[in-house]
Write a protein that holds these residues in place. Structure first.
Motif, PDB file in Angstrom:
ATOM      1  N   PRO A 298       0.769  -1.353  -0.004  1.00  0.00           N
ATOM      2  CA  PRO A 298      -0.187  -0.006  -0.018  1.00  0.00           C
ATOM      3  C   PRO A 298       0.913   1.296  -0.057  1.00  0.00           C
ATOM      4  O   PRO A 298       0.375   2.306  -0.631  1.00  0.00           O
ATOM      5  N   ILE A 299       1.989   1.084   0.694  1.00  0.00           N
ATOM      6  CA  ILE A 299       2.904   2.365   0.700  1.00  0.00           C
ATOM      7  C   ILE A 299       4.362   1.597   0.356  1.00  0.00           C
ATOM      8  O   ILE A 299       4.888   0.603   0.919  1.00  0.00           O
ATOM      9  N   GLN A 300       4.832   2.211  -0.776  1.00  0.00           N
ATOM     10  CA  GLN A 300       5.931   1.520  -1.714  1.00  0.00           C
ATOM     11  C   GLN A 300       7.233   2.276  -1.090  1.00  0.00           C
ATOM     12  O   GLN A 300       8.145   1.617  -1.134  1.00  0.00           O
ATOM     13  N   VAL A 301       6.908   3.506  -0.960  1.00  0.00           N
ATOM     14  CA  VAL A 301       8.241   4.254  -0.551  1.00  0.00           C
ATOM     15  C   VAL A 301       7.698   5.168   0.657  1.00  0.00           C
ATOM     16  O   VAL A 301       6.820   5.604   0.808  1.00  0.00           O
ATOM     17  N   VAL A 302       8.642   5.229   1.663  1.00  0.00           N
ATOM     18  CA  VAL A 302       8.577   5.831   2.734  1.00  0.00           C
ATOM     19  C   VAL A 302       9.705   6.821   2.742  1.00  0.00           C
ATOM     20  O   VAL A 302      10.790   6.354   2.872  1.00  0.00           O
ATOM     21  N   ILE A 303       9.479   8.026   3.195  1.00  0.00           N
ATOM     22  CA  ILE A 303      10.544   9.282   3.218  1.00  0.00           C
ATOM     23  C   ILE A 303      10.590   9.573   4.512  1.00  0.00           C
ATOM     24  O   ILE A 303       9.359  10.214   5.151  1.00  0.00           O
ATOM     25  N   VAL A 304      11.728   9.576   5.455  1.00  0.00           N
ATOM     26  CA  VAL A 304      11.804   9.973   6.703  1.00  0.00           C
ATOM     27  C   VAL A 304      13.052  11.232   6.726  1.00  0.00           C
ATOM     28  O   VAL A 304      13.930  10.976   6.314  1.00  0.00           O
ATOM     29  N   VAL A 358      10.741   0.275   0.234  1.00  0.00           N
ATOM     30  CA  VAL A 358      11.743   1.110   0.244  1.00  0.00           C
ATOM     31  C   VAL A 358      11.800   2.402   1.054  1.00  0.00           C
ATOM     32  O   VAL A 358      10.602   3.057   1.292  1.00  0.00           O
ATOM     33  N   ARG A 359      12.852   2.624   1.647  1.00  0.00           N
ATOM     34  CA  ARG A 359      12.862   3.705   2.573  1.00  0.00           C
ATOM     35  C   ARG A 359      13.747   4.723   2.302  1.00  0.00           C
ATOM     36  O   ARG A 359      15.036   4.464   1.670  1.00  0.00           O
TER      37      ARG A 359
END
Lengths: 490, 490
Positions: A298-304, A358-359
């Motif tokens: 549902p979330i392919q990439v998270v950005i922190v 992917v993060r």
């Protein structure tokens, strides 16, 4: 964050339960055996639904909806069908509650149904009763219909997603003028499932047919796809049934052929369920949490963001806004996790647990250097890459992750598929590393049952690509002409 | 083809039933009050779902899934809730069938449930019991969840789509830290529904709130959208409830506020159902069949070839293939009906019956002239237009049809909304042309009930945009400060 997940080596079954709960996929409800599918779990199921639904429509099927309830008499019309399902049916007997006069709510005995209703465990009977009204001539055929629905099977031992009293599924029900056409349909839908399992779930499957003993109640032939989990147990991930004329005869559904003859209609049914969620979890995930193939995440990439001052945050925000827009333009789903209530380390652990492929971590120094830290969930590796062209880099990486997860599962299956030629070898493998065991079998239900009693292994399928090969049954020594696949199974 | 549809003027109710059956939308099943939604009807419902689901997600909601069954004790926890639903509940009492020994399948009395299960008529109780485990602090709020599901209400008189024992719907269930936030959510979702009704269904609606007497069982305030059908009866097309803390109290769901206090959570719920199919049909359709707004039509354009020779057909085929590609590029759904088993006139009638907004007929002479015949379903007009630029022409035409259908419904409503100031006038309108009647009411349940007994008209809503206005109740002469809308209703 403390993940609180038991490791696979310690207790695989507990690991699975922990993961389903901690990753917010599902939980047990107050109703025995019925689960609550939580938003994150449901979002994965929705992606499965969307992709399958598209494939069903591309192969000419339409969706429809049939009643939740089945009159008991319908249910009993196909003898082997009722035998297969009668012991696990929820039965509706009344249609009203009332106040008993002293404030308690009780069932109103005056509102008893004349005929009990069964909550559908599968819909062949109610659908074939309906098809009777839709079919007169060969011109009305084929009927290619699918239904997305909930079904209920009163299982005594339940496990989230794998075996629940209520589950969600799709059930295709098709009607054809000829046996050949119906068989071709059943085979086609098996291939749709197999392709979905392999290219979307990234789970390799064996395409096969069930033995008589393991067939769907009412089918002449049951095709299946069988997957292997990381604990060496198999999981049936989808079935497609050639029902012959059994249901047409039970519900008297005939058509006038081109030649003007009255003939019974030929049928198939096929289904996959929320059980696929269990397969997905158990095939890929690790002790750190979920591992999701990008095509289903549902979330392919998270950005922190990593920052100390508001200025640093503002600069990162601008960069991220552009990146998000670029990724969305590529239809890549992305979440910017800039919660100020949690530290980066907590966020890393949380998204790892939830299997985000992917993060991207980006800090003040990255902004100076024109870089980011890019981490991939599947391999648990990270590297520093350029901000320039980052959306493309991520797009390629997602493809690579999808492939890598699939290849890893293929390799695992290869190393857990064993050819054996004696019952001693058989037991050694089944009780040892597990996995698929390929061996000769004499074709009798009796042998199948005895092997199951002694080892808990069942014949998962007779692979469709099994070669003709002279051999002898590992159990009875009787002649056999092809190998079958045994395994312990979910 | 003979359509076999009763005209509206002859018998509106029969016209509706005929239309639902003949247009292949739905039919009654063998199970009392439960319908089968046929593929063409379901395709319209799927378009409704897709558009609504997108809007729910854009407003921050996620989907989830909760059990079909509700323990009787849960159901009884909220007093007015159980009172509202107890008399129409399907009750599961057993979980197994068995063979009685002489070949009959009967309910196994040894498999009686300790506590009866209710088939959900709505899910507040099971969901709030679940939310109790999800909510500890204000940080866990809001919860913004929606569920697409089937529900069962044992209605005694049923009508396809409008009132069925089982129906499909979505139910949003949200949890908030403050009353204000919950009310804002309920209002927001009402506006989502209103916008959907007007801009997608092309059905103008009055946004209002229900009187105490017509509120949802367990709500402090029920907002609604009310539509007007062609026979002058109103139809409630969607509701959004502010539930206050009723369910939080019934299920003991508290949270720790920012200030460290323990407080009960505030709730909303909101839903629309397959009833919308009934609204869609009755608002626009005519004696020739369905009239579908282009935004919901599963097939927006149908192309019918008219030819005598294979050469003519081949030339038309080539033209049509190009047109189809162009239309698909514009995301316009198109069907080329080149069945050789039916004549063009039959096809025209069939697609008219099924409400396809635009029909393109193209014959040999058209091919010579570079023209086609373009017919619009809503106005039942046709004209000859150039093949050049046809895809654009059709695109513009679809927009125009959507607008025209909507405007027609607005005009109808305007001519069927009447302000009255006396009970005589009131009765005259209600028993005459019908429609919405705007009048003063004294605000009491008693008056509302008596008017209903005498005229069958109910207060549909207190419109949200009602102006403060001094007046007297048409029934009792008591003072009133704003008008309400009465109508007979589905």
């Amino acid at each position: 964050m403390s993940k609180g997940i038991t490791s696979r080596s310690e207790d695989y079954s507990q690991w699975y339960n922990d993961l389903v709960i901690k990753a917010d996929l599902a939980e047990n409800s107050a109703v025995r055996g019925c689960m609550v599918i939580k938003p994150y779990g449901y979002a994965i199921w929705e992606r499965m639904q969307a992709i399958l639904d598209k494939r069903f429509k591309e192969t000419g099927h339409s969706n429809a909806y049939f009643p939740l309830f089945i009159p008991k008499s319908f249910f009993s019309k196909e003898a082997s069908h009722v035998e297969g399902f009668a012991t696990e049916c929820a039965v509706v007997t009344h249609y009203r509650l009332k106040n008993d006069g002293s404030g308690n709510i009780i069932v109103d005995e005056d509102a008893k149904l004349e005929e009990e209703l069964i909550v559908r465990p599968t819909s062949e009977t109610i659908i074939w009763n309906t098809y009777k009204g839709w079919i007169e001539s060969y011109r009305d055929l084929p009927i290619l219909v699918n239904q997305w629905a909930n079904v209920v099977r009163w299982e005594m031992r339940t496990r989230l997603f794998l075996r629940t009293a209520e589950f969600l599924w799709q059930e295709g029900h098709t009607a054809h003028a000829t046996s050949e056409e119906a068989i071709a349909e059943a085979e086609q839908m098996l291939e749709v499932y197999a392709d979905f399992a392999e290219n979307t779930l990234a789970v390799p499957v064996v395409r096969g047919r069930k033995t008589e003993n393991e067939r769907f109640a009412g089918a002449l032939d049951t095709f299946c796809i069988e997957a292997l989990m990381q604990d060496g147990k198999a999981l049936q991930a989808g079935t497609s049934h050639f029902l012959g004329q059994n249901f047409a005869k039970a519900f008297d559904v005939k058509f006038t052929s081109k030649e003007g003859k009255q003939e019974y209609v030929w049928a198939t049914s096929w289904g996959v369920s929320t059980r696929l969620m269990g397969a997905l979890i158990m095939a890929h995930s690790d002790d750190q949490g979920l591992v999701l193939p990008p095509k289903l995440a549902p979330i392919q990439v998270v950005i922190v963001p990593i920052y100390k001052t508001d200025e640093e945050k503002a600069s990162i925000d601008t960069f991220v806004a552009n990146l998000q827009a670029e990724l969305k333009g590529k239809d890549i789903s992305v979440k910017y996790d800039d919660r100020d209530t949690q530290r980066p380390g907590f966020k890393f652990a949380e998204w790892e647990l939830k299997g985000v492929p992917v993060r991207v971590a980006v800090g003040a120094r990255d902004m100076q250097n024109g870089t980011v830290e890019l981490a991939r969930r599947d391999k648990q590796t990270k590297e520093t890459v350029a901000q320039e062209g980052l959306a493309n880099t991520i797009e390629v990486l997602l493809e690579d992750i999808q492939q890598h997860i699939y290849q890893k599962a293929i390799d695992f299956r290869a190393s857990h598929t064993t050819e054996v030629n004696s019952y001693d070898e058989f037991k050694q493998v089944i009780e040892g590393k597990g996995g698929f065991v390929s061996c000769h079998w004499d074709g009798t239900v009796e042998t199948e049952k005895r092997v199951k009693e002694e080892t808990k292994a069942t014949i998962r399928c007779i692979p469709l690509d099994a070669k003709e090969e002279e051999g002898v049954c590992i159990f009875t020594g009787k002649p056999s002409s092809r190998r079958v696949l045994f395994a312990k199974a979910y």
